[in-house]
Design an enzyme around this catalytic site. Structure first.
Site, PDB file in Angstrom:
ATOM      1  N   HIS A 197       0.832  -1.222   0.000  1.00 37.17           N
ATOM      2  CA  HIS A 197       0.000   0.000   0.000  1.00 37.17           C
ATOM      3  C   HIS A 197       0.861   1.265   0.000  1.00 37.17           C
ATOM      4  O   HIS A 197       0.532   2.243   0.670  1.00 37.17           O
ATOM      5  CB  HIS A 197      -0.934   0.026   1.211  1.00 37.17           C
ATOM      6  CG  HIS A 197      -1.969  -1.056   1.224  1.00 37.17           C
ATOM      7  ND1 HIS A 197      -3.264  -0.882   0.779  1.00 37.17           N
ATOM      8  CD2 HIS A 197      -1.905  -2.362   1.600  1.00 37.17           C
ATOM      9  CE1 HIS A 197      -3.945  -1.995   0.917  1.00 37.17           C
ATOM     10  NE2 HIS A 197      -3.143  -2.930   1.398  1.00 37.17           N
ATOM     11  N   ASN A 215     -10.265  -2.778   2.712  1.00 33.39           N
ATOM     12  CA  ASN A 215     -10.016  -2.690   1.266  1.00 33.39           C
ATOM     13  C   ASN A 215     -11.322  -2.400   0.542  1.00 33.39           C
ATOM     14  O   ASN A 215     -12.382  -2.359   1.156  1.00 33.39           O
ATOM     15  CB  ASN A 215      -9.447  -4.030   0.757  1.00 33.39           C
ATOM     16  CG  ASN A 215      -7.952  -4.156   0.971  1.00 33.39           C
ATOM     17  OD1 ASN A 215      -7.254  -3.172   1.171  1.00 33.39           O
ATOM     18  ND2 ASN A 215      -7.456  -5.392   0.917  1.00 33.39           N
TER      19      ASN A 215
HETATM   20  C1  HEM Z   1      -0.950  -1.818   4.968  1.00 34.00           C
HETATM   21  C2  HEM Z   1       0.391  -6.142   6.621  1.00 34.00           C
HETATM   22  C3  HEM Z   1      -3.860  -8.023   5.273  1.00 34.00           C
HETATM   23  C4  HEM Z   1      -5.433  -3.581   4.258  1.00 34.00           C
HETATM   24  C5  HEM Z   1      -0.211  -2.836   5.492  1.00 34.00           C
HETATM   25  C6  HEM Z   1       1.135  -2.711   5.988  1.00 34.00           C
HETATM   26  C7  HEM Z   1       1.499  -3.919   6.460  1.00 34.00           C
HETATM   27  C8  HEM Z   1       0.412  -4.821   6.254  1.00 34.00           C
HETATM   28  C9  HEM Z   1       2.822  -4.279   7.122  1.00 34.00           C
HETATM   29  C10 HEM Z   1       1.968  -1.445   5.974  1.00 34.00           C
HETATM   30  C11 HEM Z   1       1.656  -0.623   7.189  1.00 34.00           C
HETATM   31  C12 HEM Z   1       2.450   0.649   7.264  1.00 34.00           C
HETATM   32  O1  HEM Z   1       3.663   0.631   7.032  1.00 34.00           O
HETATM   33  O2  HEM Z   1       1.846   1.692   7.622  1.00 34.00           O
HETATM   34  C13 HEM Z   1      -0.658  -7.018   6.426  1.00 34.00           C
HETATM   35  C14 HEM Z   1      -0.675  -8.411   6.838  1.00 34.00           C
HETATM   36  C15 HEM Z   1      -1.865  -8.938   6.442  1.00 34.00           C
HETATM   37  C16 HEM Z   1      -2.602  -7.879   5.787  1.00 34.00           C
HETATM   38  C17 HEM Z   1       0.454  -9.104   7.583  1.00 34.00           C
HETATM   39  C18 HEM Z   1      -2.400 -10.332   6.599  1.00 34.00           C
HETATM   40  C19 HEM Z   1      -2.175 -11.062   7.637  1.00 34.00           C
HETATM   41  C20 HEM Z   1      -4.679  -6.992   4.910  1.00 34.00           C
HETATM   42  C21 HEM Z   1      -6.092  -7.102   4.656  1.00 34.00           C
HETATM   43  C22 HEM Z   1      -6.525  -5.835   4.375  1.00 34.00           C
HETATM   44  C23 HEM Z   1      -5.391  -4.941   4.453  1.00 34.00           C
HETATM   45  C24 HEM Z   1      -6.914  -8.387   4.734  1.00 34.00           C
HETATM   46  C25 HEM Z   1      -7.907  -5.356   4.054  1.00 34.00           C
HETATM   47  C26 HEM Z   1      -9.006  -5.964   4.395  1.00 34.00           C
HETATM   48  C27 HEM Z   1      -4.344  -2.739   4.362  1.00 34.00           C
HETATM   49  C28 HEM Z   1      -4.421  -1.321   4.092  1.00 34.00           C
HETATM   50  C29 HEM Z   1      -3.127  -0.817   4.284  1.00 34.00           C
HETATM   51  C30 HEM Z   1      -2.290  -1.932   4.677  1.00 34.00           C
HETATM   52  C31 HEM Z   1      -5.641  -0.529   3.668  1.00 34.00           C
HETATM   53  C32 HEM Z   1      -2.677   0.614   4.097  1.00 34.00           C
HETATM   54  C33 HEM Z   1      -2.931   1.432   5.336  1.00 34.00           C
HETATM   55  C34 HEM Z   1      -2.555   2.864   5.071  1.00 34.00           C
HETATM   56  O3  HEM Z   1      -3.208   3.475   4.212  1.00 34.00           O
HETATM   57  O4  HEM Z   1      -1.611   3.364   5.708  1.00 34.00           O
HETATM   58  N1  HEM Z   1      -0.622  -4.150   5.637  1.00 34.00           N
HETATM   59  N2  HEM Z   1      -1.828  -6.745   5.789  1.00 34.00           N
HETATM   60  N3  HEM Z   1      -4.286  -5.673   4.782  1.00 34.00           N
HETATM   61  N4  HEM Z   1      -3.063  -3.073   4.717  1.00 34.00           N
HETATM   62 FE1  HEM Z   1      -2.458  -4.888   5.246  1.00 34.00          FE
END
Ligand code: HEM
Length: 490
Positions: free
Chosen positions: A56, A129
Site C-alpha cells: 500500500h 479494502n
Molecule cells: C498496509 C500487513 C492483510 C489492508 C499494510 C502494511 C502492512 C500490512 C505491514 C503497511 C503498514 C504501514 O507501514 O503503515 C498485512 C498483513 C496482512 C494484511 C500481515 C495479513 C495477515 C490486509 C487485509 C486488508 C489490508 C486483509 C484489508 C481488508 C491494508 C491497508 C493498508 C495496509 C488498507 C494501508 C494502510 C494505510 O493506508 O496506511 N498491511 N496486511 N491488509 N493493509 Fe495490510
C-alpha cells in the site's frame, strides 16, 4: 525588512544572510565548511525519505467527518454510537497495494480503504479494502503472497508467472481474484468504490453481549469502474489519476460520501453458518444477513501537507475502542501484530505522537523516551506504575467480554467440511452477480494476465489454475483456455 516578509532562518532559528550562493574562499575559490546552512540543507535533503509502506505504498489521504444516522446501541456500547447524530472527525487513506510509491493509480489491484475515527474513547481504525474478501485466510501466507505481487528477485520485473504459480497452489484465492480480474479490479478513482472491513469483527453492548459484525462502506457517488484498456491508457497518461480526482472533487466542494453499514451474525447463526464465519475469503449473504445502516462519512479536507499527514499516517486493526471487538479470524489476528510493528520500523516508537495519529483524548500511561518523543514525554510525572502520585488507574469498565472458544467451537472453526470449499462463492459471483458484460470482461482480463505466464512450468501452472476455474464454473475455464489457445484437460 518589510513587515509582510519572513526572515530566512536555519532549522535552529538563526536568521541566515543568504540562500543561493555558497560561501567560498574568494569569489572563485572552493566552498567553506563554515557555511553551515549549506551543509544543513544538503544533509536534511539526504534524509527526506522514510521507508515506504511495504504494501500500500501509493496512496492519497483526506480528512472528513462521520455522522451516526441509526441507533445500534443494542449491538455496541461504543461511545461514538451512543446517540444518533454523534459526529467524529475521520482521516482516510486510499491506496493501491502492490506498486511502489510512484506507481500508477489505475493498476489492477485491490484498493486500500483505511479509516481512522478520532473518537472520544480513543482512535478506532478500520483498515479495510475495496473488496469484501481477501486472497488468503492465514497470516502465515501473507509475506509469500505479497512477494508474488512485487518484483521478481532476478529480473526485477513484475511476474505473472509468480502470481499464477502462487494462486494456482492456493485456491482459497479464487474468490478475491474473481473480483480482482473483473472491472472492479480497476475502479474509476477512489470516490466511486465501496470499502469493506472485510474481516469478521465483533460488537458488544453494555450488557457484554457480543455479536459478529462485518463493515461495509457504500459509495454515494455510485460504483464506477474502468475497462482494462482505459486503465492501461491512464497508467501512462495520468499515473496519479485517482489522487487528482479526489483532490479536484474536494477542492470544488463536491465532497464524496459513503454510507457505513454493518452485517450482524449472532453466535447461534455463526455455529450453523455453512462456512467458517471467520474466514476472510468468504462473504455473508446479504439476504440472510441484511445491511444495517450505521452512519455517513463525508470527506471534505485535503491535508495541508501530504508527508505530514498521509505519509506519516499509521493505521492498525489493533486500534479498536470499547464496544467494537475482534474475532478469531486468523488473518485479523496476524494483522494485530503486523501493523504496530510496521509503524515502529517505518515511523519510530513514538509514531502515535505524530499529529495525524494522535488521539483527541489525553494519553495517560508510563511509556517514555525513544526517538522523537515530542509531546513533553510525560514531564515530571512518574514513569512507573504503581506509584503514589499520578492517580492513573486501569478502569475495568473497558474490559471487553471474553469470546466463547470452548473446544467444540475451536474444533468447529478450525476445520469443518466446507473449509476447503473455495469454489461455491466464486461460482455464485460469476453466475449470479456478474452481468454478461462483466463476465466477458473478467474472462478476457484473466486470459490477458495468464498469457504472461512463462518458463518451464508454464503449462503446469495454467492447467492447475484452469482446473480450479473449472470447479468454479465450466464456461469460465473453457473460455479462458480458448483465449489462451491452451489444450486444457478438465
Ligand atoms: C498496509 C500487513 C492483510 C489492508 C499494510 C502494511 C502492512 C500490512 C505491514 C503497511 C503498514 C504501514 O507501514 O503503515 C498485512 C498483513 C496482512 C494484511 C500481515 C495479513 C495477515 C490486509 C487485509 C486488508 C489490508 C486483509 C484489508 C481488508 C491494508 C491497508 C493498508 C495496509 C488498507 C494501508 C494502510 C494505510 O493506508 O496506511 N498491511 N496486511 N491488509 N493493509 Fe495490510
Amino acid at each position: 525588512m518589510k513587515d509582510d516578509k519572513k526572515r530566512l532562518t536555519t532549522a535552529s532559528g538563526r536568521p541566515y544572510h543568504e540562500n543561493e550562493d555558497s560561501m567560498s574562499a574568494g569569489p572563485r575559490g572552493p566552498v567553506l565548511i563554515q557555511d553551515s546552512f549549506l551543509f544543513e540543507k544538503l544533509a536534511h535533503f539526504n534524509r527526506e525519505r522514510i521507508p515506504e509502506r511495504v504494501v500500500h505504498a501509493k496512496g492519497t489521504g483526506a480528512f472528513g467527518k462521520f455522522t451516526v444516522t441509526n441507533d445500534i446501541t443494542k449491538y455496541t456500547c461504543a461511545s461514538l454510537f451512543s446517540r444518533v447524530g454523534n459526529e467524529c472527525r475521520v482521516f482516510i487513506r486510499f491506496s493501491t497495494v502492490g506498486g511502489e510509491k510512484g506507481s500508477a493509480d489505475t493498476e489492477r489491484d485491490p484498493r486500500g480503504f483505511a479509516v481512522k475515527f478520532y473518537t472520544d474513547e480513543g482512535n478506532w481504525d478500520l483498515v479495510g479494502n475495496n473488496t469484501p474478501v481477501f486472497f488468503i485466510k492465514d497470516a502465515k501466507k501473507f509475506p509469500d503472497f505479497i512477494h508474488t505481487q512485487k518484483r521478481d528477485p532476478h529480473t526485477n520485473l513484475k511476474s505473472p508467472t509468480m502470481m499464477w504459480d502462487f494462486w494456482s497452489l492456493n485456491p482459497e484465492s479464487l474468490h478475491q481474484i474473481m473480483i480482482l480480474f473483473s472491472d472492479r479490479g480497476t475502479p474509476d478513482g477512489y470516490r466511486h468504490m465501496n470499502g469493506y472491513g472485510s474481516h469478521t469483527f465483533s460488537m458488544y453492548n453494555e450488557k457484554g453481549e457480543r455479536v459478529w459484525v462485518k463493515f461495509h462502506f457504500k459509495t454515494q457517488q455510485g460504483n464506477k469502474t474502468l475497462s482494462a484498456a482505459q486503465a492501461e491508457d491512464l497508467r501512462g497518461k495520468d499515473p496519479d489519476y485517482a489522487q487528482r480526482d479526489l483532490v479536484n472533487a474536494i477542492r470544488k466542494g463536491d465532497y464524496p460520501k459513503w454510507t457505513l453499514n454493518i452485517q450482524v451474525m449472532t453466535d447461534e447463526q455463526a455455529k450453523k453458518f455453512r462456512w467458517n464465519p471467520f474466514d476472510v475469503t468468504k462473504v455473508w449473504s446479504h439476504s440472510e444477513y441484511p445491511l444495517i445502516e450505521v452512519g455517513v462519512m463525508e470527506l471534505n479536507e485535503i491535508p495541508v501537507n501530504y508527508f505530514a499527514d498521509v505519509e506519516q499516517a499509521a493505521f492498525a486493526p489493533s486500534n479498536v475502542v470499547r464496544g467494537i471487538g475482534l474475532s478469531p479470524d486468523k488473518m485479523l489476528q496476524g494483522r494485530l501484530f503486523a501493523y504496530p510493528d510496521a509503524h515502529r520500523y517505518r515511523l519510530g516508537a513514538n509514531y502515535e505522537q505524530i499529529p495525524v495519529n494522535r488521539p483527541i483524548v489525553p494519553v495517560h500511561n508510563h511509556e517514555r523516551d525513544g526517538y522523537m518523543s515530542v509531546n513533553g514525554n510525560g514531564g515530571d510525572a512518574p514513569n512507573y506504575y504503581p506509584n503514589s502520585y499520578d492517580g492513573i488507574e486501569a478502569d475495568p469498565k473497558y474490559k471487553s467480554p471474553g469470546m466463547d472458544l470452548h473446544s467444540d467451537w475451536a474444533d468447529f472453526y478450525d476445520r469443518n467440511e466446507n473449509d476447503d470449499d473455495h469454489y461455491t462463492q466464486p461460482g455464485q459471483l460469476f453466475r449470479k452477480v456478474m452481468t454478461d458484460r462483466e463476465r466477458k470482461a473478467t474472462i478476457s482480463n484473466f486470459a490477458g494476465s495468464m498469457a504472461g505466464i512463462e518458463g518451464p512450468k508454464r503449462d503446469e501452472i495454467i492447467q492447475r489454475q484452469l482446473g480450479h476455474f473449472y470447479k468454479v464454473d465450466k464456461e469460465l475455464a473453457t473460455e479462458i483456455a480458448k483465449k489462451l489457445n491452451f489444450n486444457f484437460k478438465p
